[in-house]
Design an enzyme around this catalytic site. Sequence first.
Site, PDB file in Angstrom:
ATOM      1  NE  ARG A 266      -7.959  -4.592 -16.832  1.00 56.97           N
ATOM      2  CZ  ARG A 266      -8.560  -3.504 -17.231  1.00 56.97           C
ATOM      3  NH1 ARG A 266      -8.059  -2.820 -18.217  1.00 56.97           N
ATOM      4  NH2 ARG A 266      -9.672  -3.088 -16.678  1.00 56.97           N
TER       5      ARG A 266
ATOM      6  CD  GLU B  74       5.491   6.326  -0.672  1.00 57.80           C
ATOM      7  OE1 GLU B  74       5.264   5.214  -0.205  1.00 57.80           O
ATOM      8  OE2 GLU B  74       4.636   6.962  -1.334  1.00 57.80           O
TER       9      GLU B  74
ATOM     10  CB  CYS C 206     -12.281  -7.907 -14.544  1.00 58.52           C
ATOM     11  SG  CYS C 206     -13.043  -7.893 -12.927  1.00 58.52           S
TER      12      CYS C 206
ATOM     13  CE  LYS D 158       1.955   8.736  -1.809  1.00 59.67           C
ATOM     14  NZ  LYS D 158       1.543   7.479  -1.547  1.00 59.67           N
TER      15      LYS D 158
ATOM     16  CD1 TRP E 270     -10.085  -5.873  -8.195  1.00 58.66           C
ATOM     17  CD2 TRP E 270      -8.020  -6.698  -8.155  1.00 58.66           C
ATOM     18  NE1 TRP E 270      -9.423  -5.306  -7.127  1.00 58.66           N
ATOM     19  CE2 TRP E 270      -8.153  -5.795  -7.085  1.00 58.66           C
ATOM     20  CE3 TRP E 270      -6.787  -7.358  -8.322  1.00 58.66           C
ATOM     21  CZ2 TRP E 270      -7.122  -5.520  -6.192  1.00 58.66           C
ATOM     22  CZ3 TRP E 270      -5.762  -7.064  -7.434  1.00 58.66           C
ATOM     23  CH2 TRP E 270      -5.931  -6.157  -6.384  1.00 58.66           C
TER      24      TRP E 270
ATOM     25  CD  GLU F 229      -0.746   9.697   0.835  1.00 60.43           C
ATOM     26  OE1 GLU F 229      -0.280   9.294   1.911  1.00 60.43           O
ATOM     27  OE2 GLU F 229      -0.646   9.059  -0.220  1.00 60.43           O
TER      28      GLU F 229
ATOM     29  CE  LYS G  41       0.208  -0.724  -4.564  1.00 55.85           C
ATOM     30  NZ  LYS G  41       0.165   0.751  -4.481  1.00 55.85           N
TER      31      LYS G  41
ATOM     32  CG  ASN H 123     -13.851  -4.316 -15.519  1.00 55.23           C
ATOM     33  OD1 ASN H 123     -13.830  -4.195 -14.296  1.00 55.23           O
ATOM     34  ND2 ASN H 123     -13.044  -3.644 -16.327  1.00 55.23           N
ATOM     35  N   GLY H 124     -16.662  -4.297 -13.365  1.00 55.73           N
ATOM     36  CA  GLY H 124     -17.358  -3.149 -12.789  1.00 55.73           C
ATOM     37  C   GLY H 124     -18.125  -3.552 -11.548  1.00 55.73           C
TER      38      GLY H 124
ATOM     39  CG  HIS I 118       4.824  23.877  19.601  1.00 57.82           C
ATOM     40  ND1 HIS I 118       4.947  24.671  20.717  1.00 57.82           N
ATOM     41  CD2 HIS I 118       3.551  24.038  19.172  1.00 57.82           C
ATOM     42  CE1 HIS I 118       3.786  25.269  20.962  1.00 57.82           C
ATOM     43  NE2 HIS I 118       2.927  24.906  20.023  1.00 57.82           N
TER      44      HIS I 118
HETATM   45  C1  G6P Z   1       3.650  -0.118   1.921  1.00 57.09           C
HETATM   46  C2  G6P Z   1       3.298   0.602   0.640  1.00 57.09           C
HETATM   47  C3  G6P Z   1       2.425   1.814   0.927  1.00 57.09           C
HETATM   48  C4  G6P Z   1       1.202   1.400   1.726  1.00 57.09           C
HETATM   49  C5  G6P Z   1       1.586   0.661   2.992  1.00 57.09           C
HETATM   50  C6  G6P Z   1       0.369   0.062   3.675  1.00 57.09           C
HETATM   51  O1  G6P Z   1       4.499   0.682   2.678  1.00 57.09           O
HETATM   52  O2  G6P Z   1       4.469   0.995  -0.046  1.00 57.09           O
HETATM   53  O3  G6P Z   1       2.015   2.428  -0.285  1.00 57.09           O
HETATM   54  O4  G6P Z   1       0.459   2.549   2.059  1.00 57.09           O
HETATM   55  O5  G6P Z   1       2.462  -0.426   2.663  1.00 57.09           O
HETATM   56  O6  G6P Z   1      -0.207  -0.882   2.823  1.00 57.09           O
HETATM   57  P1  G6P Z   1      -1.696  -1.373   2.929  1.00 57.09           P
HETATM   58  O7  G6P Z   1      -1.809  -2.410   1.849  1.00 57.09           O
HETATM   59  O8  G6P Z   1      -1.844  -1.976   4.298  1.00 57.09           O
HETATM   60  O9  G6P Z   1      -2.595  -0.224   2.738  1.00 57.09           O
END
Ligand code: G6P
Length: 607
Positions: A28, A486, A2, A483, A75, A479, A602, A101-102, A502
Amino acid sequence: MCGIFGCILREGSAVKQITEGLKRLEYRGYDSVGVATIDHGELEIRKDAGKIEDVVARHRILDMKGSIGIGHTRWATHGAPTMVNAHPHADGSRSIALIHNGVIENYMELKEELLEKGHEFKSRTDTEVMPHLIEEELKTGVSLQGAFLRALRRVRGSYAFVVLSTVEPDKIYCARNESPLVIGVSENGVYCASDVPALLPYTNKVNYLRNGEMAVLTLNGYQIIKISDGSTVERGLTDITWSPESAEKLGYTHYMLKEIHEQPSSLRDALRLQERYLNLLTTFLDRGKEVFLLAAGTSYHSCIAGSYLFSRLARLTTVPIISSEFIERYGSSVGIDSIVLAVSQSGETYDTLKAVDYARMRASTVLGITNTVGSTLTRVSRAYLIQQSGPEIGVAATKTFTSQVLVLAQMALKLAKLRGKLSQDELDEFQEKLLRVPEWVEETINKQEERVKELAKTHMDDRFFVFLGRGISSATALEGRLKLMEITYVPSLAYPAGESKHGPISVVEDGVSCIFVCPQGDSHSHILGSIMEMKARGAKIISICEEGDEQVKKLSDEVVEMPREIPEELSPIVYVVPLQLLAYHMAVLKGLDPDKPRNLAKSVTVP
Ligand code: G6P
């Protein structure tokens, strides 16, 4: 999470600076806004869900009078983003306005105690217990400072609190534990805010409140007090030299780096799950005939890690499934006995929601894990847990991945207990390790970031990478590869190491970089064989392994050494961190913007 802004001014209207300050904290992320002022001894609160300009206009916030006030952008973590849940919250006598906030961990027990004493609550937030707690303490005859201190000593969790009260109408009280709070001093007044950018137009002289401290602000300055023993803390002001733009990122060059560094704190918040919802979700999971873990992108990788956790700890078979594949693959067979646990940071991903709708139509039980209170996923789930990572602005998910895995680990542990699958000693030992995760992540960032930067430099021109891990580390490898791909756009592969023979091994030749994720545990002896296979084909081996792991070190060209004693089940949360840093630093070295990778969004809310 927040945004907080408070001020006591010699001249001028508090609300003007509060709304300006809150606007500078917009980055934020927030879902509701509220302001409280005191004028001629009268406390006034105006608040609502929505954007700052809209709420300010709708409630004529700029007409509020007074030279002292506090404001908040929320938030949500407990309770949907609605007017009643917006801050500030008041006590029963409406003489105290408080923003927070927290996350207050023990709010349920405090609320029950206060309800028994006749307090009435308006919201579904954890925050609202605090003004009532102060009110209760004031009844014993102590000063406002005494009441605030006593209340602070009773709450567990993370907080930045700011309090305005007609009991002492010319003061602002504030306190901090884990959530940031900064005091600022200018010729025209005294301020507090959750972040420096909100203060910069008025002053660059600040004092960062530390954990376990409270402060009293008056027009004459401020006094800092230790919450534990009430002693005074002497600490002078610091000059801030950041530009407003870099201040938004707390001095970090990008949000992604800030969010990677925030993980020790976001993980601490992820450990503060609401017990009753955790119990509810695990009860549902226990009853299902089949359990699907549904997600997209990074959240899908959390689900893969989750499936190992549920099996290893709770002996429950779960099926991780990519959202966009769910209907075709399982749509005809899911039914009333199926449980679908959807994991989504945003709670708005189109493919995930579509699969969830389908499952609901087939009478399956839908559960959720999300970072966004009030999102569609929270509305369509029978029960859900909030992962409490705070807003994530970098498009590449970092802190939300580690929090999701930590939430899944807590669910798996709870389920193991419910099903009687682990002994008391095993449960206690795992619980103790869970609590150490934030500190392991902190240690990794502190000790290994420079090393990872060197690696990024050495490998920045590599044209292809292979990421390999075994068991739960295959989720870490996937993962880590996501990263890198991406944000650096470098082609790469990720595979469970055992499966690499394989197919993927055919692309390995002299000079190809293979990144191995090798925590200690059941998979360790197998991964050694995979490293040898790749090495024999001329690959350059980069391993993420435990400190002092001589077997892996001997086989590798380069290593990043991780803290000891991390159980394999929790390793994705810590071992992914050097991979996040590698992707970040490589993108920066290549001159790319890691916060805004091309073609990616996002939150993908379209088919
Ligand atoms: C998009 C974002 C990813 C995210 C995915 C799923 O591809 O770029 O970073 O992992 O959506 O999003 P979610 O909000 O469902 O976790």
